[in-house]
Design a protein around this motif. Sequence first.
Motif, PDB file in Angstrom:
ATOM      1  N   GLY A 120      50.799  42.281  39.252  1.00 12.86           N
ATOM      2  CA  GLY A 120      51.357  43.419  38.527  1.00 12.86           C
ATOM      3  C   GLY A 120      50.823  44.736  39.055  1.00 12.86           C
ATOM      4  O   GLY A 120      50.320  44.821  40.182  1.00 12.86           O
ATOM      5  N   THR A 121      50.911  45.758  38.241  1.00 12.00           N
ATOM      6  CA  THR A 121      50.423  47.083  38.636  1.00 12.00           C
ATOM      7  C   THR A 121      48.932  47.243  38.389  1.00 12.00           C
ATOM      8  O   THR A 121      48.297  48.087  38.999  1.00 12.00           O
ATOM      9  CB  THR A 121      51.171  48.202  37.878  1.00 12.00           C
ATOM     10  OG1 THR A 121      50.925  48.054  36.475  1.00 12.00           O
ATOM     11  CG2 THR A 121      52.654  48.154  38.163  1.00 12.00           C
ATOM     12  N   LYS A 122      48.375  46.448  37.512  1.00 14.00           N
ATOM     13  CA  LYS A 122      46.932  46.486  37.230  1.00 14.00           C
ATOM     14  C   LYS A 122      46.238  45.480  38.129  1.00 14.00           C
ATOM     15  O   LYS A 122      46.791  44.443  38.465  1.00 14.00           O
ATOM     16  CB  LYS A 122      46.639  46.159  35.758  1.00 14.00           C
ATOM     17  CG  LYS A 122      47.348  47.069  34.783  1.00 14.00           C
ATOM     18  CD  LYS A 122      46.936  48.502  34.989  1.00 14.00           C
ATOM     19  CE  LYS A 122      47.756  49.439  34.128  1.00 14.00           C
ATOM     20  NZ  LYS A 122      47.726  50.798  34.636  1.00 14.00           N
ATOM     21  N   HIS A 123      45.041  45.768  38.495  1.00 12.77           N
ATOM     22  CA  HIS A 123      44.311  44.880  39.399  1.00 12.77           C
ATOM     23  C   HIS A 123      43.007  44.406  38.778  1.00 12.77           C
ATOM     24  O   HIS A 123      42.015  44.200  39.467  1.00 12.77           O
ATOM     25  CB  HIS A 123      44.058  45.582  40.735  1.00 12.77           C
ATOM     26  CG  HIS A 123      45.320  45.914  41.443  1.00 12.77           C
ATOM     27  ND1 HIS A 123      46.082  44.959  42.082  1.00 12.77           N
ATOM     28  CD2 HIS A 123      45.995  47.079  41.550  1.00 12.77           C
ATOM     29  CE1 HIS A 123      47.162  45.532  42.588  1.00 12.77           C
ATOM     30  NE2 HIS A 123      47.138  46.810  42.277  1.00 12.77           N
ATOM     31  N   SER A 124      43.027  44.247  37.464  1.00 15.60           N
ATOM     32  CA  SER A 124      41.853  43.707  36.797  1.00 15.60           C
ATOM     33  C   SER A 124      42.290  43.051  35.492  1.00 15.60           C
ATOM     34  O   SER A 124      43.360  43.323  34.974  1.00 15.60           O
ATOM     35  CB  SER A 124      40.830  44.816  36.509  1.00 15.60           C
ATOM     36  OG  SER A 124      41.341  45.724  35.545  1.00 15.60           O
TER      37      SER A 124
END
Length: 175
Positions: free
Chosen positions: A152-156
């Motif tokens: 997705g757009t988040k990486h955590s």
Amino acid sequence: MRKLLNSELNRLSVKEFKTADKKPIIVILDDIRSLNNIGSVFRTADAFRVQEIFLCGITAQPPHRDIHKTALGATESVSWSYFETIEEAIKNAKEKGFNVFAIEQMDNSISLDDFKIGENEKTAVIFGNEVKGVNESVIPLIDGCIEIPQHGTKHSLNISVCAGIVIWELYKLSK
């Protein structure tokens, strides 16, 4: 189809859990700020019969009401130890015959999809601080890094979510 009653779930008592066979997994929590995250990891560790949790640095220790709120008693069933430093925890895990992996986004990390455990292999996994992640100073001390693929757009991921995913995968891999 119907929802099962608690009495139908055949849950172990704390005494039975203490003597039951555990998965050869140690979860290391280093500098975790959120007491709710700590409690959630205890609860997940109980669900999958993790051998032990190591708490390090600023990670709070039971008993604490905010840990208890999410652990729901798992601090009584899951064995745990406290270490002032992550280095001490890694040393202890290695002395017990565990391979130690950080859960972190690093170059040359192993995708969780590709991670394998050898027969009778013991695995310890480090989850780092919610903001800073795993302390980079421990990288030379460990056997590798595991990364959860994210698209997705988040990486955590929140540490308790991350721990749930990793512990479940280790549970399925460990014999």
